[in-house]
Design a protein around this motif. Structure first.
Motif, short mmCIF file in Angstrom:
data_model
loop_
_atom_site.label_atom_id
_atom_site.label_comp_id
_atom_site.label_asym_id
_atom_site.label_seq_id
_atom_site.Cartn_x
_atom_site.Cartn_y
_atom_site.Cartn_z
N CYS A 273 0.83 -1.22 0.00
CA CYS A 273 0.00 0.00 0.00
C CYS A 273 0.86 1.26 0.00
N PHE A 274 1.91 1.29 0.81
CA PHE A 274 2.80 2.45 0.84
C PHE A 274 3.45 2.68 -0.52
N LYS A 276 2.18 1.88 -3.40
CA LYS A 276 1.16 2.41 -4.32
C LYS A 276 0.87 3.88 -4.04
N ILE A 277 0.79 4.26 -2.77
CA ILE A 277 0.59 5.66 -2.41
C ILE A 277 1.67 6.53 -3.03
N THR A 278 2.92 6.09 -2.88
CA THR A 278 4.06 6.85 -3.40
C THR A 278 4.00 6.98 -4.91
N THR A 279 3.70 5.90 -5.59
CA THR A 279 3.70 5.90 -7.05
C THR A 279 2.62 6.81 -7.62
N LEU A 280 1.41 6.72 -7.09
CA LEU A 280 0.32 7.55 -7.61
C LEU A 280 0.54 9.02 -7.26
N ALA A 281 1.14 9.29 -6.11
CA ALA A 281 1.45 10.67 -5.75
C ALA A 281 2.45 11.27 -6.74
N LEU A 282 3.51 10.52 -7.06
CA LEU A 282 4.50 11.01 -8.01
C LEU A 282 3.90 11.15 -9.41
N PHE A 402 -7.47 1.82 -3.14
CA PHE A 402 -7.66 2.87 -2.14
C PHE A 402 -6.36 3.60 -1.88
N SER A 403 -5.25 2.86 -1.85
CA SER A 403 -3.94 3.49 -1.64
C SER A 403 -3.60 4.41 -2.81
N GLY A 404 -3.93 3.98 -4.04
CA GLY A 404 -3.70 4.83 -5.19
C GLY A 404 -4.50 6.11 -5.10
N ALA A 405 -5.77 5.98 -4.70
CA ALA A 405 -6.61 7.17 -4.52
C ALA A 405 -6.05 8.07 -3.43
N LEU A 406 -5.55 7.45 -2.36
CA LEU A 406 -4.97 8.21 -1.26
C LEU A 406 -3.70 8.94 -1.70
N GLY A 407 -2.89 8.27 -2.53
CA GLY A 407 -1.67 8.90 -3.04
C GLY A 407 -1.96 10.10 -3.90
N THR A 408 -2.94 9.96 -4.81
CA THR A 408 -3.34 11.08 -5.66
C THR A 408 -3.90 12.22 -4.82
N MET A 439 8.74 14.71 0.89
CA MET A 439 9.16 14.46 2.26
C MET A 439 8.28 13.40 2.93
N VAL A 440 6.97 13.51 2.73
CA VAL A 440 6.05 12.51 3.29
C VAL A 440 6.32 11.13 2.68
N LEU A 441 6.54 11.09 1.37
CA LEU A 441 6.77 9.82 0.68
C LEU A 441 8.08 9.17 1.13
N THR A 442 9.09 9.99 1.41
CA THR A 442 10.36 9.46 1.93
C THR A 442 10.12 8.72 3.24
N GLY A 443 9.31 9.31 4.11
CA GLY A 443 8.98 8.66 5.38
C GLY A 443 8.28 7.32 5.18
N LEU A 444 7.37 7.26 4.22
CA LEU A 444 6.65 6.01 3.95
C LEU A 444 7.59 4.91 3.47
N ILE A 445 8.53 5.26 2.59
CA ILE A 445 9.42 4.23 2.05
C ILE A 445 10.43 3.77 3.10
N ILE A 446 10.83 4.67 3.99
CA ILE A 446 11.69 4.25 5.11
C ILE A 446 10.96 3.22 5.97
N LEU A 447 9.68 3.48 6.25
CA LEU A 447 8.88 2.50 6.98
C LEU A 447 8.80 1.18 6.22
N ASN A 448 8.65 1.26 4.90
CA ASN A 448 8.62 0.05 4.07
C ASN A 448 9.89 -0.77 4.25
N LEU A 449 11.03 -0.09 4.26
CA LEU A 449 12.31 -0.78 4.39
C LEU A 449 12.39 -1.51 5.72
#
Length: 468
Positions: A273-274, A276-282, A402-408, A439-449
């Motif tokens: 989900c994280f 997908k959020i990042t990808t749709l946001a970018l 839903f994550s894609g919608a949230l990212g957008t 900055m928000v997306l960086t935090g999400l990917i760190i959590l992913n790692l």
């Protein structure tokens, strides 16, 4: 019966995948037209993002029904219904004179895609032999990845040469072709059963997701403690709590909440989900950034997105091969690290990203995303029993949308908040909002790692002596 990957099976997968392909093609194609739509319909940035957010939200509310629909109706009827809904939406979008009708058409497209999306993965899970599963799941992901690659270029060229409405006209012809090939190739996946639809459970999930999204997107124009924001968020959570109560003791629940107790499944789902959020946001940010901040054309915005999307498609196929041979650890960890590197560099250079920097950093991010995304889904599903695969698939696809919608919505909201500062030029506020999002997306990917290090299964260590 021995499972084999036959030409007819591949045709069935591609035909079912066409609904996903067209849904994502139209989504990514319309993203590069957002500045055009803002001018034509006199709407704001946070309003125009609903052109895609609404589709993803509708898909997220339809997908939970997929497991019950597949038991009640034949596979071919499900496919045809998806095509019909999608084409109704296309026709509305082609002729709409108003923004609200454009959204209505996009909602119908969302229904069609929501019906078709789980179907492709269900065909793969039901018909493909286990030793080819990782590769074919990668192919399924690559179908959508190709749409992501082509969408921005397709949308940019069509809008520059014709009008944005031709995006939907061309999609109509492709949908007709898919209807014919799918009617030939798609066969029944399971025995039909007389099941009662879980309307209460479905309504609780749908209302919960819609209210959460409405609350989140209202932050751009309202105080967090206003009823429009906090009220929607609270009632959304209450609705999901009602779903949990209704589903917990139901052995045949629409979506079994007990699956989330499997930590290897649920933690990899969070990573999924994280991502997908990042990808749709970018995907939302860069077309607007290129046109508003760097003053590029619509078609240029599309071409700039292409290399990254190609990296995604290639890495998705490679990841499937790696998963079959080496397990999920390598493609998932390698992908997350590459994605993190890309987003960190975007954050550092967020206010002054040149077109070339966008191309390179987006390609780095998207290549990593292609490596880990389908691998997370495959690894998460294989942590469940075979009997739970259909529900697990529905959960992944529901939360993916839903994550894609949230990212957008995240990107659209942060940029809209920044654009409310009328003391700066619009290009400055757009760049600032983009940097906040990075900055928000960086935090999400760190959590992913961190989550992936703990919960993604490592490949078993084999002894060289034993192998000899």
């Amino acid at each position: 019966m021995v499972k084999k990957v036959t030409p007819k099976l591949v045709t069935a997968i591609l035909s079912a995948g066409m609904l996903s392909f067209l849904g994502i093609l139209d989504e990514t194609a319309t993203t590069v037209t957002f500045p055009t739509l803002i001018k034509e319909f006199a709407v704001t940035t946070d309003q125009v993002q609903w052109v895609n957010t609404l589709v993803l939200l509708v898909i997220a509310t339809i997908v939970p029904l997929s497991s019950q629909i597949s038991l009640r109706f034949t596979t071919k009827k499900i496919f045809i219904a998806g095509i019909v809904f999608f084409m109704i939406g296309l026709i509305i979008d082609i002729f709409t004179p108003r923004f609200d009708l454009l959204l209505l058409g996009r909602a119908f497209q969302g229904i069609g895609t929501g019906i078709g999306l789980p179907l492709m993965y269900n065909i793969i899970l039901a018909k493909v032999p286990k030793d080819k599963l990782g590769f074919m799941m990668g192919i399924g992901t690559m179908i959508t990845a190709v749409a992501v690659a082509l969408g921005p270029v397709f949308g940019g060229i069509v809008t520059d040469l014709l009008t944005w409405r031709w995006i939907f006209i061309i999609s109509t012809f492709l949908a007709i072709i898919s209807a014919f090939t799918g009617s030939y190739a798609i066969t029944q996946l399971n025995k039909l059963q007389k099941v009662k639809f879980k309307y209460g459970q479905w309504l609780a999930i749908a209302v919960g997701l819609v209210l959460l999204m409405l609350g989140f997107t209202s932050i751009a124009k309202n105080s967090f403690w206003s009823f429009q924001v906090i009220g929607c968020l609270v009632f959304g959570l209450v609705s999901l709590a009602i779903w949990l109560k209704l589903s917990w003791r139901d052995r045949h629940a629409l979506i079994s909440p007990h699956l989330f107790l499997n930590l290897h499944f649920s933690m990899q789902l969070i990573c999924y989900c994280f991502a997908k959020i990042t990808t749709l946001a970018l995907g939302f940010i860069f077309p607007i950034y290129v046109q508003t901040v760097n003053h590029g054309s619509v078609s240029l915005a599309g071409w700039i997105m292409l290399p990254g999307a190609i990296c995604d498609a290639l890495m998705a196929a490679l990841a499937g091969k790696l998963l079959d041979k080496k397990g999920a650890w390598l493609p998932i960890m390698g992908g997350i690290i590459a994605s993190l590197a890309g987003v960190v560099m975007m954050t550092v250079a967020g206010l002054h990203l040149s077109d070339l920097e966008i191309i390179l950093l987006y390609a780095l991010y998207y290549g990593g995303y292609g490596m880990c995304f389908s691998s997370l889904m495959t690894s998460g599903l294989t942590s469940l029993s075979v009997a739970d695969h259909a529900q697990g698939n529905a959960i992944f696809n529901t939360l993916q949308q839903f994550s894609g919608a949230l990212g957008t919505a995240l990107a659209g909201t942060l940029i809209a908040i920044s654009q409310n500062n009328h003391q700066l030029l619009r290009q400055q506020t757009t760049a600032l909002g983009a940097r906040w999002t990075f900055m928000v997306l960086t935090g999400l990917i760190i959590l992913n790692l961190v989550i992936a290090i703990i919960f993604v299964p490592r490949p078993p260590k084999t002894s060289t002596h034993l192998e000899e």
